[in-house]
Design a protein around this motif. Sequence first.
Motif, PDB file in Angstrom:
ATOM      1  N   GLU A   7       8.872   6.503  -0.400  1.00 31.31           N
ATOM      2  CA  GLU A   7       9.558   7.208   0.669  1.00 31.31           C
ATOM      3  C   GLU A   7       8.579   7.971   1.569  1.00 31.31           C
ATOM      4  N   GLU A   8       7.510   8.514   0.968  1.00 33.30           N
ATOM      5  CA  GLU A   8       6.562   9.297   1.748  1.00 33.30           C
ATOM      6  C   GLU A   8       5.548   8.406   2.460  1.00 33.30           C
ATOM      7  N   VAL A   9       5.142   7.310   1.820  1.00 38.94           N
ATOM      8  CA  VAL A   9       4.267   6.355   2.503  1.00 38.94           C
ATOM      9  C   VAL A   9       5.002   5.745   3.696  1.00 38.94           C
ATOM     10  N   ALA A  10       6.302   5.512   3.535  1.00 43.71           N
ATOM     11  CA  ALA A  10       7.107   4.978   4.639  1.00 43.71           C
ATOM     12  C   ALA A  10       7.069   5.912   5.844  1.00 43.71           C
ATOM     13  N   LYS A  11       6.977   7.213   5.598  1.00 43.67           N
ATOM     14  CA  LYS A  11       6.917   8.198   6.682  1.00 43.67           C
ATOM     15  C   LYS A  11       5.486   8.444   7.168  1.00 43.67           C
ATOM     16  N   ARG A  12       4.548   7.687   6.598  1.00 35.38           N
ATOM     17  CA  ARG A  12       3.123   7.823   6.917  1.00 35.38           C
ATOM     18  C   ARG A  12       2.597   9.196   6.542  1.00 35.38           C
ATOM     19  N   ASP A  13       3.130   9.739   5.457  1.00 36.10           N
ATOM     20  CA  ASP A  13       2.572  10.959   4.908  1.00 36.10           C
ATOM     21  C   ASP A  13       1.210  10.617   4.289  1.00 36.10           C
ATOM     22  N   ILE A  14       0.326  11.596   4.176  1.00 33.57           N
ATOM     23  CA  ILE A  14      -1.013  11.347   3.629  1.00 33.57           C
ATOM     24  C   ILE A  14      -0.909  11.029   2.138  1.00 33.57           C
ATOM     25  N   THR A  15      -1.508   9.907   1.741  1.00 31.96           N
ATOM     26  CA  THR A  15      -1.464   9.445   0.356  1.00 31.96           C
ATOM     27  C   THR A  15      -2.839   8.942  -0.052  1.00 31.96           C
ATOM     28  N   LEU A  16      -3.295   9.351  -1.253  1.00 33.27           N
ATOM     29  CA  LEU A  16      -4.575   8.922  -1.800  1.00 33.27           C
ATOM     30  C   LEU A  16      -4.337   8.316  -3.174  1.00 33.27           C
ATOM     31  N   ILE A  17      -4.818   7.094  -3.402  1.00 28.01           N
ATOM     32  CA  ILE A  17      -4.672   6.452  -4.699  1.00 28.01           C
ATOM     33  C   ILE A  17      -5.971   5.746  -5.081  1.00 28.01           C
ATOM     34  N   THR A  18      -5.951   5.059  -6.216  1.00 29.66           N
ATOM     35  CA  THR A  18      -7.139   4.453  -6.804  1.00 29.66           C
ATOM     36  C   THR A  18      -7.000   2.944  -6.925  1.00 29.66           C
ATOM     37  N   ALA A  19      -8.093   2.231  -6.640  1.00 29.39           N
ATOM     38  CA  ALA A  19      -8.195   0.803  -6.932  1.00 29.39           C
ATOM     39  C   ALA A  19      -9.209   0.642  -8.053  1.00 29.39           C
ATOM     40  N   ALA A  20      -8.759   0.207  -9.220  1.00 30.11           N
ATOM     41  CA  ALA A  20      -9.625   0.134 -10.398  1.00 30.11           C
ATOM     42  C   ALA A  20      -9.854  -1.312 -10.805  1.00 30.11           C
ATOM     43  N   SER A  21     -11.110  -1.635 -11.061  1.00 32.00           N
ATOM     44  CA  SER A  21     -11.453  -2.981 -11.516  1.00 32.00           C
ATOM     45  C   SER A  21     -12.817  -2.953 -12.177  1.00 32.00           C
ATOM     46  N   GLU A  22     -13.027  -3.856 -13.114  1.00 34.24           N
ATOM     47  CA  GLU A  22     -14.358  -4.027 -13.682  1.00 34.24           C
ATOM     48  C   GLU A  22     -15.284  -4.704 -12.677  1.00 34.24           C
ATOM     49  N   ASP A  23     -14.718  -5.298 -11.653  1.00 35.85           N
ATOM     50  CA  ASP A  23     -15.471  -5.970 -10.582  1.00 35.85           C
ATOM     51  C   ASP A  23     -15.516  -5.039  -9.370  1.00 35.85           C
ATOM     52  N   THR A  24     -16.657  -4.410  -9.144  1.00 36.89           N
ATOM     53  CA  THR A  24     -16.791  -3.434  -8.061  1.00 36.89           C
ATOM     54  C   THR A  24     -16.515  -4.056  -6.697  1.00 36.89           C
ATOM     55  N   LYS A  25     -16.960  -5.287  -6.497  1.00 39.68           N
ATOM     56  CA  LYS A  25     -16.748  -5.962  -5.221  1.00 39.68           C
ATOM     57  C   LYS A  25     -15.262  -6.156  -4.944  1.00 39.68           C
ATOM     58  N   ALA A  26     -14.512  -6.528  -5.973  1.00 39.91           N
ATOM     59  CA  ALA A  26     -13.070  -6.734  -5.800  1.00 39.91           C
ATOM     60  C   ALA A  26     -12.365  -5.418  -5.512  1.00 39.91           C
ATOM     61  N   ALA A  27     -12.768  -4.348  -6.201  1.00 42.86           N
ATOM     62  CA  ALA A  27     -12.164  -3.037  -5.948  1.00 42.86           C
ATOM     63  C   ALA A  27     -12.421  -2.594  -4.512  1.00 42.86           C
ATOM     64  N   THR A  28     -13.617  -2.853  -4.020  1.00 43.69           N
ATOM     65  CA  THR A  28     -13.955  -2.500  -2.647  1.00 43.69           C
ATOM     66  C   THR A  28     -13.150  -3.326  -1.650  1.00 43.69           C
ATOM     67  N   PHE A  29     -12.929  -4.608  -1.965  1.00 41.93           N
ATOM     68  CA  PHE A  29     -12.093  -5.464  -1.122  1.00 41.93           C
ATOM     69  C   PHE A  29     -10.692  -4.882  -0.987  1.00 41.93           C
ATOM     70  N   VAL A  30     -10.115  -4.463  -2.103  1.00 43.43           N
ATOM     71  CA  VAL A  30      -8.770  -3.887  -2.089  1.00 43.43           C
ATOM     72  C   VAL A  30      -8.771  -2.556  -1.348  1.00 43.43           C
ATOM     73  N   GLN A  31      -9.798  -1.766  -1.545  1.00 42.98           N
ATOM     74  CA  GLN A  31      -9.934  -0.499  -0.821  1.00 42.98           C
ATOM     75  C   GLN A  31      -9.873  -0.725   0.684  1.00 42.98           C
ATOM     76  N   GLN A  32     -10.632  -1.686   1.162  1.00 43.40           N
ATOM     77  CA  GLN A  32     -10.675  -1.959   2.594  1.00 43.40           C
ATOM     78  C   GLN A  32      -9.369  -2.571   3.095  1.00 43.40           C
ATOM     79  N   LEU A  33      -8.701  -3.315   2.241  1.00 45.68           N
ATOM     80  CA  LEU A  33      -7.445  -3.962   2.602  1.00 45.68           C
ATOM     81  C   LEU A  33      -6.359  -2.941   2.937  1.00 45.68           C
ATOM     82  N   PHE A  34      -6.312  -1.872   2.175  1.00 44.63           N
ATOM     83  CA  PHE A  34      -5.205  -0.915   2.280  1.00 44.63           C
ATOM     84  C   PHE A  34      -5.500   0.306   3.150  1.00 44.63           C
TER      85      PHE A  34
END
Length: 338
Positions: free
Chosen positions: A146-173
Amino acid sequence: MTEKIAVLGAGSWGSILANLLDENGNDVRLWSNSEAQAAELNDHHTNQHYVPDFHYSESLTAYTDLAAALDGVAAVLFVVPTKAIRSVAQQVAAVLQQTHQKPIIIHASKGLELETHKRLSQVLAEEIPADLRQAIVVLSGPSHAEEVAKRDITLITAASEDTKAATFVQQLFMNDYFRIYTNNDVIGVELGAALKNIIALGAGALHGLGYGDDAKAALMTRGLAEISRLGVALGAQPLTFIGLSGVGDLIVTATSVHSRNWRAGNELGSGQDLKTVIETMGMVIEGIPSTKAAYELAQQQSIEMPITEAIYDVLYNNADIKQVIPQLMRREGKPELQ
């Protein structure tokens, strides 16, 4: 960065993440197992049962054909209920086997598989073989659709044993209101996501019973101690539990009316029976099966989790919620840091 992405699960969180990815300029395919829901999304750009009165991007397309949704994608984001992860992953694997694709697998679901007590990345790794995928990335943290829908500020984590993949997801979102941090502690991030739902049930119950802020703070603090004890025993890094997917997610889930786990606990504390609470919620209450899985894991690992045990007794042994609280309070005194 523009990518072709399949989002599996058109509930509140799945549909809002799909909308965010679309607004970030990606080609997003939102898969639903409901013809009526897909038609509503495509024809009216709404999803009233899950996110009332929100208008989705008109370029976001919903699918019920899984093969069509997966066609040519760089990433597959699972946002289906925990109990459906394995069966949907099997269907995805069958499609990928035929098309010879090898996407990054992401999941944003929060729970433990009830029968096996496995984390969801473990389930995905079992059902989607390594030759059909790249890395597996876990997306988790303090976030309400509901809050992301309103573009409220949100911070979350992308976790992976593959640093490159985690960075890809970080940039995606990432965008002006949605920020992602990377983490390599998949165990800690997934356990924090699943176990905080248990404490949120308890926090809601305290509110329903009429307790105040002191009780809520006590429950959340000692609840986090339980989460950390079990998590570290299972291989998590201790510092993860004071990060976004630990204390951050616990705060937002155990204090907000947006949290279905908090709302379920509040109704239990107000005198509703569990069957009625489940029937009237209209959405999955992940904290209920997670309580059973965590209780059984704690027994196997010989980890003391008195709050989890008390909530388990209320949910599965019909214990009187008004009696378990004084029982918790009267336990033998102990040092805080044990």
